[in-house]
Design an enzyme around this catalytic site. Structure first.
Site, PDB file in Angstrom:
ATOM      1  N   GLU A 106       4.797   4.760   3.962  1.00 53.60           N
ATOM      2  CA  GLU A 106       4.244   6.055   4.345  1.00 53.60           C
ATOM      3  C   GLU A 106       5.389   7.048   4.526  1.00 53.60           C
ATOM      4  O   GLU A 106       6.367   6.737   5.190  1.00 53.60           O
ATOM      5  CB  GLU A 106       3.412   5.920   5.633  1.00 53.60           C
ATOM      6  CG  GLU A 106       2.871   7.210   6.208  1.00 53.60           C
ATOM      7  CD  GLU A 106       2.104   8.071   5.200  1.00 53.60           C
ATOM      8  OE1 GLU A 106       1.162   7.576   4.562  1.00 53.60           O
ATOM      9  OE2 GLU A 106       2.480   9.250   5.041  1.00 53.60           O
ATOM     10  N   GLU A 163       0.860  -1.195   0.000  1.00 55.39           N
ATOM     11  CA  GLU A 163       0.000   0.000   0.000  1.00 55.39           C
ATOM     12  C   GLU A 163       0.889   1.235   0.000  1.00 55.39           C
ATOM     13  O   GLU A 163       1.723   1.432   0.885  1.00 55.39           O
ATOM     14  CB  GLU A 163      -0.962   0.058   1.192  1.00 55.39           C
ATOM     15  CG  GLU A 163      -1.890   1.272   1.005  1.00 55.39           C
ATOM     16  CD  GLU A 163      -2.889   1.534   2.124  1.00 55.39           C
ATOM     17  OE1 GLU A 163      -2.808   0.914   3.180  1.00 55.39           O
ATOM     18  OE2 GLU A 163      -3.748   2.423   1.904  1.00 55.39           O
ATOM     19  N   PHE A 220      -9.409   8.149   4.680  1.00 58.10           N
ATOM     20  CA  PHE A 220      -9.817   9.251   3.800  1.00 58.10           C
ATOM     21  C   PHE A 220     -11.128   8.942   3.095  1.00 58.10           C
ATOM     22  O   PHE A 220     -11.936   9.840   2.881  1.00 58.10           O
ATOM     23  CB  PHE A 220      -8.700   9.621   2.819  1.00 58.10           C
ATOM     24  CG  PHE A 220      -7.790  10.662   3.395  1.00 58.10           C
ATOM     25  CD1 PHE A 220      -6.873  10.317   4.389  1.00 58.10           C
ATOM     26  CD2 PHE A 220      -7.867  11.983   3.005  1.00 58.10           C
ATOM     27  CE1 PHE A 220      -6.049  11.275   4.965  1.00 58.10           C
ATOM     28  CE2 PHE A 220      -7.042  12.951   3.575  1.00 58.10           C
ATOM     29  CZ  PHE A 220      -6.129  12.598   4.556  1.00 58.10           C
ATOM     30  N   ASP A 267      -2.199  11.883  -2.686  1.00 59.00           N
ATOM     31  CA  ASP A 267      -2.197  13.350  -2.744  1.00 59.00           C
ATOM     32  C   ASP A 267      -2.263  13.800  -4.205  1.00 59.00           C
ATOM     33  O   ASP A 267      -1.448  13.362  -5.018  1.00 59.00           O
ATOM     34  CB  ASP A 267      -0.937  13.901  -2.074  1.00 59.00           C
ATOM     35  CG  ASP A 267      -0.932  13.623  -0.569  1.00 59.00           C
ATOM     36  OD1 ASP A 267      -2.017  13.639   0.035  1.00 59.00           O
ATOM     37  OD2 ASP A 267       0.156  13.374  -0.019  1.00 59.00           O
ATOM     38  N   ASP A 291     -11.070  11.028  -4.525  1.00 56.53           N
ATOM     39  CA  ASP A 291     -12.234  11.924  -4.565  1.00 56.53           C
ATOM     40  C   ASP A 291     -11.975  13.058  -5.557  1.00 56.53           C
ATOM     41  O   ASP A 291     -12.828  13.914  -5.727  1.00 56.53           O
ATOM     42  CB  ASP A 291     -12.456  12.558  -3.181  1.00 56.53           C
ATOM     43  CG  ASP A 291     -11.289  13.461  -2.830  1.00 56.53           C
ATOM     44  OD1 ASP A 291     -10.133  12.982  -2.893  1.00 56.53           O
ATOM     45  OD2 ASP A 291     -11.511  14.645  -2.551  1.00 56.53           O
ATOM     46  N   ASP A 305       9.845   7.517   0.543  1.00 55.70           N
ATOM     47  CA  ASP A 305       9.104   7.998  -0.625  1.00 55.70           C
ATOM     48  C   ASP A 305       8.850   6.748  -1.466  1.00 55.70           C
ATOM     49  O   ASP A 305       9.795   6.114  -1.956  1.00 55.70           O
ATOM     50  CB  ASP A 305       9.954   9.017  -1.382  1.00 55.70           C
ATOM     51  CG  ASP A 305       9.241   9.540  -2.620  1.00 55.70           C
ATOM     52  OD1 ASP A 305       8.365   8.827  -3.170  1.00 55.70           O
ATOM     53  OD2 ASP A 305       9.566  10.653  -3.055  1.00 55.70           O
TER      54      ASP A 305
END
Ligand SMILES: C[S@@+](CC[C@H](N)C(=O)[O-])C[C@H]1O[C@@H](n2cnc3c(N)ncnc32)[C@H](O)[C@@H]1O
Length: 207
Positions: free
Chosen positions: A59, A34, A188, A109, A145, A86
């Protein structure tokens, strides 16, 4: 008894690339990655439902990385690990060809400002790396989204010459970690669903 954090956290300084991901878990089985696991709600719930799969969360933000690592320690599961990196650099440098069963990239992001766009995950260069690392038939699954970023993701995965032919679109079925009405069950997604924002999903598999 809760696991020690050292058992959960991957210290990249201890590895010379390319890395055998199986070694991280000390057991065999497919590996799912992930990218940007945030506080870890998706990865933990998915790992709980799939004890046969090894899940590695990546992360970058220290606050979320620490939070997620501590949750992983407390959940006491053999099949989760996390590293702070990263993800673009880690995947490009450390992950072996054809070694990952699936990549999960949820609510990445969007970096809408032009000067930040080079930080996006969905670029032809990164997606070529994802393809290289996936096993045949392995999936890249994403949800967002952000309508504009979704257009870009779709463009890179489904239309970009040199990339589109590497993947085949597949139906995005809800993850086992998701509650009814959700797609993935990440923090999120839950936040955005409460706000009534539309959610766009896309899944492709390596040809
Ligand atoms: C909007 S949050 C989504 C978190 C989680 N996937 C969810 O759906 O709740 C995006 C996360 O990706 C992380 N991130 C962004 N770029 C990254 C990168 N290049 N490598 C690793 N993590 C990254 C951020 O720190 C942040 O935690």
């Amino acid at each position: 008894m809760a696991k020690a954090l050292e058992e959960i956290i991957v210290d990249l300084d201890k590895f010379i690339p390319p890395m055998d991901l199986g070694v991280l878990f000390g057991r065999s089985g497919p590996v799912h990655i992930e990218v940007g696991c945030g506080k870890g709600t998706f990865i933990l719930n998915q790992a709980k439902r799939h004890p046969e799969i090894n899940f590695l969360g990546i992360e970058w933000a220290n606050e979320f990385y620490r939070y997620c690592a501590d949750r992983m320690r407390r959940w006491e599961m053999a099949n989760v690990r996390i590293l702070r990196a990263d993800a673009r650099e880690f995947i490009g440098r450390f992950v072996k060809d054809s070694s990952v069963g699936a990549f999960h990239v949820y609510f990445p992001d969007p970096w809408p400002k032009r000067r930040h766009q080079k930080r996006r995950f969905f670029t032809p260069e990164n997606i070529r790396q994802v393809w290289r690392c996936l096993v045949g038939g392995g999936q890249l699954r994403t949800a967002t989204d952000h309508a504009e970023y979704f257009e870009i993701m779709s463009q890179v995965l489904l239309q970009e010459p040199g990339i589109a032919e590497l993947f085949e679109p597949v139906e995005f079925y809800p993850a086992d970690a998701a509650d009814p009405g959700e797609w993935v069950g990440s923090n999120f997604e839950r936040k955005y669903m409460k706000e009534g924002r539309p959610i766009y999903t896309l899944a492709v598999k390596k040809r």
